[in-house]
Design a protein around this motif. Structure first.
Motif, PDB file in Angstrom:
ATOM      1  N   VAL A 188      70.023  34.189  30.599  1.00  0.00           N
ATOM      2  CA  VAL A 188      71.063  34.148  29.153  1.00  0.00           C
ATOM      3  C   VAL A 188      70.168  34.363  27.607  1.00  0.00           C
ATOM      4  O   VAL A 188      68.919  34.160  27.608  1.00  0.00           O
ATOM      5  N   ASN A 189      70.492  35.331  27.410  1.00  0.00           N
ATOM      6  CA  ASN A 189      69.867  36.094  25.940  1.00  0.00           C
ATOM      7  C   ASN A 189      68.786  36.644  26.155  1.00  0.00           C
ATOM      8  O   ASN A 189      67.940  36.779  25.133  1.00  0.00           O
ATOM      9  N   LYS A 190      68.474  37.380  27.237  1.00  0.00           N
ATOM     10  CA  LYS A 190      66.902  37.479  27.658  1.00  0.00           C
ATOM     11  C   LYS A 190      67.212  39.358  28.205  1.00  0.00           C
ATOM     12  O   LYS A 190      67.883  39.178  28.691  1.00  0.00           O
ATOM     13  N   THR A 191      65.981  39.546  27.161  1.00  0.00           N
ATOM     14  CA  THR A 191      65.777  41.105  27.848  1.00  0.00           C
ATOM     15  C   THR A 191      65.581  41.274  29.782  1.00  0.00           C
ATOM     16  O   THR A 191      65.061  39.883  30.693  1.00  0.00           O
ATOM     17  N   LEU A 192      65.598  41.979  30.378  1.00  0.00           N
ATOM     18  CA  LEU A 192      65.291  42.040  31.794  1.00  0.00           C
ATOM     19  C   LEU A 192      63.030  41.784  32.107  1.00  0.00           C
ATOM     20  O   LEU A 192      62.825  41.806  32.458  1.00  0.00           O
ATOM     21  N   ALA A 193      62.761  42.575  30.801  1.00  0.00           N
ATOM     22  CA  ALA A 193      61.645  42.595  30.720  1.00  0.00           C
ATOM     23  C   ALA A 193      61.128  41.263  30.473  1.00  0.00           C
ATOM     24  O   ALA A 193      59.587  40.667  30.619  1.00  0.00           O
ATOM     25  N   GLN A 194      62.096  39.941  29.524  1.00  0.00           N
ATOM     26  CA  GLN A 194      61.528  38.462  29.166  1.00  0.00           C
ATOM     27  C   GLN A 194      62.385  38.445  30.549  1.00  0.00           C
ATOM     28  O   GLN A 194      60.852  37.261  30.353  1.00  0.00           O
ATOM     29  N   LEU A 195      62.840  38.682  31.385  1.00  0.00           N
ATOM     30  CA  LEU A 195      62.785  37.660  32.445  1.00  0.00           C
ATOM     31  C   LEU A 195      61.866  37.972  33.183  1.00  0.00           C
ATOM     32  O   LEU A 195      61.748  36.695  33.806  1.00  0.00           O
ATOM     33  N   GLN A 196      61.464  38.825  33.403  1.00  0.00           N
ATOM     34  CA  GLN A 196      60.377  39.417  34.140  1.00  0.00           C
ATOM     35  C   GLN A 196      59.235  38.507  33.951  1.00  0.00           C
ATOM     36  O   GLN A 196      57.972  37.781  34.851  1.00  0.00           O
ATOM     37  N   ALA A 197      59.196  38.486  32.807  1.00  0.00           N
ATOM     38  CA  ALA A 197      57.332  37.882  32.011  1.00  0.00           C
ATOM     39  C   ALA A 197      57.702  36.631  32.617  1.00  0.00           C
ATOM     40  O   ALA A 197      56.448  36.096  32.814  1.00  0.00           O
ATOM     41  N   VAL A 198      58.642  35.797  32.844  1.00  0.00           N
ATOM     42  CA  VAL A 198      58.793  34.428  33.148  1.00  0.00           C
ATOM     43  C   VAL A 198      58.825  34.296  34.377  1.00  0.00           C
ATOM     44  O   VAL A 198      57.779  32.837  34.420  1.00  0.00           O
ATOM     45  N   VAL A 199      59.268  34.621  35.071  1.00  0.00           N
ATOM     46  CA  VAL A 199      59.193  34.359  36.520  1.00  0.00           C
ATOM     47  C   VAL A 199      58.023  35.317  36.953  1.00  0.00           C
ATOM     48  O   VAL A 199      57.454  35.208  38.405  1.00  0.00           O
ATOM     49  N   LYS A 200      57.238  36.266  36.171  1.00  0.00           N
ATOM     50  CA  LYS A 200      55.965  36.997  37.154  1.00  0.00           C
ATOM     51  C   LYS A 200      55.210  36.309  38.104  1.00  0.00           C
ATOM     52  O   LYS A 200      54.249  35.820  39.128  1.00  0.00           O
ATOM     53  N   PRO A 201      54.874  34.749  37.336  1.00  0.00           N
ATOM     54  CA  PRO A 201      53.837  34.082  38.142  1.00  0.00           C
ATOM     55  C   PRO A 201      53.866  33.277  39.647  1.00  0.00           C
ATOM     56  O   PRO A 201      53.520  33.138  40.416  1.00  0.00           O
ATOM     57  N   LEU A 202      55.428  33.366  39.710  1.00  0.00           N
ATOM     58  CA  LEU A 202      55.705  33.504  41.333  1.00  0.00           C
ATOM     59  C   LEU A 202      55.364  34.489  42.056  1.00  0.00           C
ATOM     60  O   LEU A 202      55.503  33.818  42.488  1.00  0.00           O
ATOM     61  N   PHE A 203      55.713  35.039  41.336  1.00  0.00           N
ATOM     62  CA  PHE A 203      55.918  36.776  42.319  1.00  0.00           C
ATOM     63  C   PHE A 203      54.201  36.888  42.548  1.00  0.00           C
ATOM     64  O   PHE A 203      54.232  37.278  43.043  1.00  0.00           O
ATOM     65  N   ASP A 204      53.859  36.491  41.712  1.00  0.00           N
ATOM     66  CA  ASP A 204      52.214  36.857  41.384  1.00  0.00           C
ATOM     67  C   ASP A 204      51.322  35.667  42.644  1.00  0.00           C
ATOM     68  O   ASP A 204      50.688  35.997  43.697  1.00  0.00           O
ATOM     69  N   ASP A 205      51.800  33.625  42.458  1.00  0.00           N
ATOM     70  CA  ASP A 205      51.863  33.559  43.329  1.00  0.00           C
ATOM     71  C   ASP A 205      52.459  33.902  44.900  1.00  0.00           C
ATOM     72  O   ASP A 205      51.552  33.803  46.559  1.00  0.00           O
ATOM     73  N   LEU A 206      53.398  34.244  45.391  1.00  0.00           N
ATOM     74  CA  LEU A 206      54.047  34.500  46.148  1.00  0.00           C
ATOM     75  C   LEU A 206      52.870  35.397  47.014  1.00  0.00           C
ATOM     76  O   LEU A 206      52.710  36.025  48.732  1.00  0.00           O
ATOM     77  N   ASP A 207      53.344  36.551  46.234  1.00  0.00           N
ATOM     78  CA  ASP A 207      52.211  37.648  46.348  1.00  0.00           C
ATOM     79  C   ASP A 207      50.929  37.314  47.326  1.00  0.00           C
ATOM     80  O   ASP A 207      50.044  37.927  48.239  1.00  0.00           O
ATOM     81  N   ALA A 208      50.223  36.610  46.075  1.00  0.00           N
ATOM     82  CA  ALA A 208      48.881  36.079  46.963  1.00  0.00           C
ATOM     83  C   ALA A 208      49.397  34.854  48.694  1.00  0.00           C
ATOM     84  O   ALA A 208      47.860  35.480  49.030  1.00  0.00           O
ATOM     85  N   LEU A 209      49.660  34.773  48.311  1.00  0.00           N
ATOM     86  CA  LEU A 209      50.025  34.144  49.883  1.00  0.00           C
ATOM     87  C   LEU A 209      50.269  34.985  50.900  1.00  0.00           C
ATOM     88  O   LEU A 209      50.010  34.684  51.712  1.00  0.00           O
TER      89      LEU A 209
END
Length: 607
Positions: free
Chosen positions: A390-411
């Motif tokens: 809420v009250n975030k751009t998509l780029a801001q949201l993606q920055a917050v969740v990037k560590p999760l996706f990095d971990d999933l990719d590493a797995l």
């Protein structure tokens, strides 16, 4: 579908029952803790009870009394038929038999049964059917048996506040089981009940907004809604304003916003910012158990006002009108994530992905995100729809969740994802939250996970998730923090369990079981939910709590689980405003002595 056979005038059936209502040795009038009234003495499994009046009892109202009530409520009193009745030749009801088969109406019911709004528009339907006893589901066999089960016996379609008052007074004076229903959006069976009278408030659809509500405790923009208003209606009205505004609601758009939702607390996608819906309430218009119209706010009936904000549904008064704070709507963004057998075939890898995902719960809520997800019911499935910024751009949201996706990719785990940005949160709400289904039969439980549980005991939490799945259940999760941005000084202004302010994930657990299953199968399912499914979560997350609207009402120490240190105050308020036990909902303050005996039928006080 509101007309036809879905409502039968009382005079058509009630006389047959009156003949059975002769003086009875079971009659008692004095029950400790209550004012003198008409009670029915019963013995069940070796214990003595005083029960409310049900059809066939000596104290069941006579035909003339029902006729008088029907006149008082403008002819809106009806005998209840279960939704599936048009599919059967005969409905065998407690007040008599009726020929009910209607092919066109049966087809409409069968098609509409899974649809929430279809069931909401019916006068007494419970959207999830376990607690109805499922004795009259839609069928293609019209010669089958259709009985009322645990659906209510009669209902009032209230059109005015006076109709609600009349129904409350009638139920109190005749000691009837009373149920207040708006949408029937309830997992715990509180919208239905054997032998009961329902007051349906769904027609109260008034909505008004203001930029300058001025009253006790609050000055500012507000929305006032009638008892029947649903979330999608309130949000649409707010979105039509210039500029558009929003309010706290649940993630499900069909839920009513002036009844059980706020009385249970009311969590949703905006909880990170504004707390529960209860935290945003500024005033209620109510009818108390004595039939009086009251105002409850920070200055008038302030104890009742506090209790109505999260102290338990159907426990203190009937809300006819509620006023809430509103907030500026803002651009928002959302992300979906799916892991399932089509993207990953390794169960061990799947559970490691779940562990990684859930380990970010504190990170997500600390960054203001709301996350709605499901683990199951299909094994090895994680369905995250959506992650909301809420009250975030998509780029801001993606920055917050990037560590999760990095971990999933590493797995090396396979997944699919999608994302989108929206001009308002309202647009995201309508586009990204999936439509929920009605008509299923299951037991519902749940628990919440505290911040310290994630920090100190996360491996045990994921092990508990696996226990839940292995026990034939599945999980619906909601990551939010009700104490994230709500000022600490406001936390105690509602009856919400204080432990909720440190929660980072609220879970619903579901154990599928048929409403007409054998009693032994029901008992086994209940034991599995209480002691294995939810028991594992309670053990893994001792800093959690339980949310009264989405939980197991039969869990141990429910008073502490639902309300914590607030319970004793709620108990005193309940005794003040409803000393005669007019209102009842399972496991709400003051119901310790109440039981539904005789296989979940008669509502009684244990002596």
């Amino acid at each position: 579908m509101k007309g036809g056979i879905f409502g039968v005038l009382c005079s058509a059936l009630l006389y047959a029952v009156e003949a059975a209502c002769a003086p009875n040795p079971e009659a008692i009038t004095n029950v400790p803790g209550f004012k003198p009234n008409k009670w029915v003495a019963k013995t069940w499994e070796g214990s003595k009870y005083a029960c409310k009046c049900h059809p066939g009892d000596y104290c069941w109202p006579k035909q003339s009394q029902w006729d008088s009530l029907n006149s008082t409520v403008g002819g809106n009193l009806r005998v209840n038929l279960p939704p599936g009745a048009p599919c059967y030749n005969t409905f065998q009801g407690p007040l008599g038999n009726i020929n009910t088969y209607n092919a066109a109406q049966c087809a409409a019911v069968a098609a509409g049964f899974p649809n929430e709004q279809f069931q909401i528009e019916l006068p007494t339907a419970g959207l999830w059917t376990y607690f109805t006893n499922d004795t009259c589901r839609p069928t293609t066999n019209p010669t089958g048996s259709c009985t009322l089960g645990y659906y209510p016996v009669l209902y009032i379609t209230a059109k005015t506040v006076a109709h609600i008052q009349a129904g409350i007074n009638f139920a109190r004076n005749n000691n009837l089981r009373l149920i207040i229903r708006n949408t029937g959006h309830d997992f715990l069976g509180r919208s239905v009940g054997w032998g009961s009278l329902v007051i349906n408030t769904h027609s109260f659809k008034s909505i008004s907004t203001t930029n300058s509500w001025n009253g006790p405790g609050y000055n500012g923009p507000a929305i006032t809604v009638g008892a029947g208003v649903q979330a999608f209606e309130a949000l649409a009205r707010l979105n039509s304003l210039t500029p558009p505004r929003i309010m706290v609601t649940g993630e499900c758009a069909t839920v009513g916003v002036a009844g059980g939702l706020v009385q249970g607390g009311g969590h949703g996608p905006l909880t990170n910012f504004y707390g529960f819906l209860a935290d945003t309430a500024v005033q209620f218009k109510v009818i108390t158990a004595d039939g009086k119209i009251q105002t409850a706010n920070a200055n008038t009936n302030s104890d009742l006002f506090w209790a109505l904000k999260g102290g338990g549904p159907a426990a203190f008064a009937v809300i006819t009108e509620a006023t809430y704070k509103t907030f500026a709507d803002t651009p928002s963004a959302g992300i979906n994530l799916d892991i399932n057998p089509s993207t990953n075939t390794n169960p061990a890898l799947y559970w490691e992905a779940v562990r990684k995902f859930h380990s970010y719960s504190t990170h997500f809520v600390d960054n203001g995100l709301y996350v709605y997800y499901e683990i199951g019911p299909v094994p090895n499935t994680l369905h995250v729809h959506p992650i909301v910024g809420v009250n975030k751009t998509l780029a801001q949201l993606q920055a917050v969740v990037k560590p999760l996706f990095d971990d999933l990719d590493a797995l090396g785990v396979g997944y699919t994802t999608s994302s989108k940005t929206f001009g308002t949160f309202y647009d995201l709400y309508n586009a990204m939250f999936e439509i929920e289904m009605a008509g299923n039969s299951a037991l519902t439980g749940g628990w919440t996970i505290g911040r310290q549980d994630v920090v100190n005991n996360h491996t045990a939490i994921i092990n508990a998730f696996q226990t839940v799945m292995n026990a034939g259940s599945f999980i619906v999760g909601h990551m939010w923090s009700a104490g994230h941005r709500l000022p600490r000084s406001e936390w105690s202004n509602s009856a919400i369990n204080p432990r909720f302010r440190n929660v980072v994930d609220k879970l619903i657990t579901i154990v599928p079981v048929s409403g007409d299953a054998p009693l032994a199968a029901k008992a086994e399912a209940q034991n599995r939910l209480t002691n294995i499914v939810d028991g594992s979560l309670r053990a893994a997350a001792p800093n959690g709590a339980s949310y009264i609207n989405e939980a197991d009402p039969f869990q141990p120490d429910w008073q502490n689980a639902f309300w914590g240190t607030n319970y004793q105050r709620l108990l005193q308020i309940r005794r003040k405003y409803d000393p005669e036990g007019v209102f009842y909902a399972v496991s709400t303050p003051g119901t310790e002595r109440w039981e539904q005996i005789e296989t979940g039928t008669r509502l009684c006080v244990k002596l």
